[in-house]
Write a protein that holds these residues in place. Structure first.
Motif: not given
Length: 126
Positions: A97-117
């Motif tokens: 999954a990719v997080d565009l909103a917070r690229p410097w964070v690398a979050g652990v929650a699924g809700n942190d991510y915008d797009y999924w394979g």
């Protein structure tokens, strides 16, 4: 819009290794963080590892600590999950999954991510 395609899943014996790849396309000119999650049948989705836009791996799951390594090839817009010493409890569908909103964070929650394979199946035989 970002499209993600996972590859590299399959069947491996316990103690063996697999390397998953996640190729990103689309709005990859923007910095992004990428995470790997997994979901086994009947279980909730579980965070595995993440890497931020600078290539720093900040977060990991205790269940894969010391066994799974995440890395990134910026030229190929691809992130890898090297899985060593696979255990019978590791089988699952693995998602990137990719997080565009917070690229410097690398979050652990699924809700942190915008797009999924769509996921890659990993099976471990004992």
């Amino acid at each position: 819009q970002v499209s993600l395609v996972e590859s590299g899943g399959g069947l491996v014996q316990a103690g063996g290794s697999l390397r998953l790849s996640c190729a990103a396309s689309g709005r990859t000119y923007r910095p992004y963080a990428m995470g790997w999650f997994r979901q086994a049948p009947g279980k909730e989705r579980e965070f595995v590892r993440a890497i931020n836009a600078r290539g720093i791996t900040i977060n990991y799951s205790d269940s894969v600590k010391g066994r799974f390594t995440i890395s990134k090839d910026n030229a190929k817009n691809t992130v890898y999950l090297q899985m060593d010493s696979l255990k019978p409890e590791d089988p699952a569908v693995y998602y990137c999954a990719v997080d565009l909103a917070r690229p410097w964070v690398a979050g652990v929650a699924g809700n942190d991510y915008d797009y999924w394979g769509l996921g890659a199946q990993v099976t471990v035989s004992s």
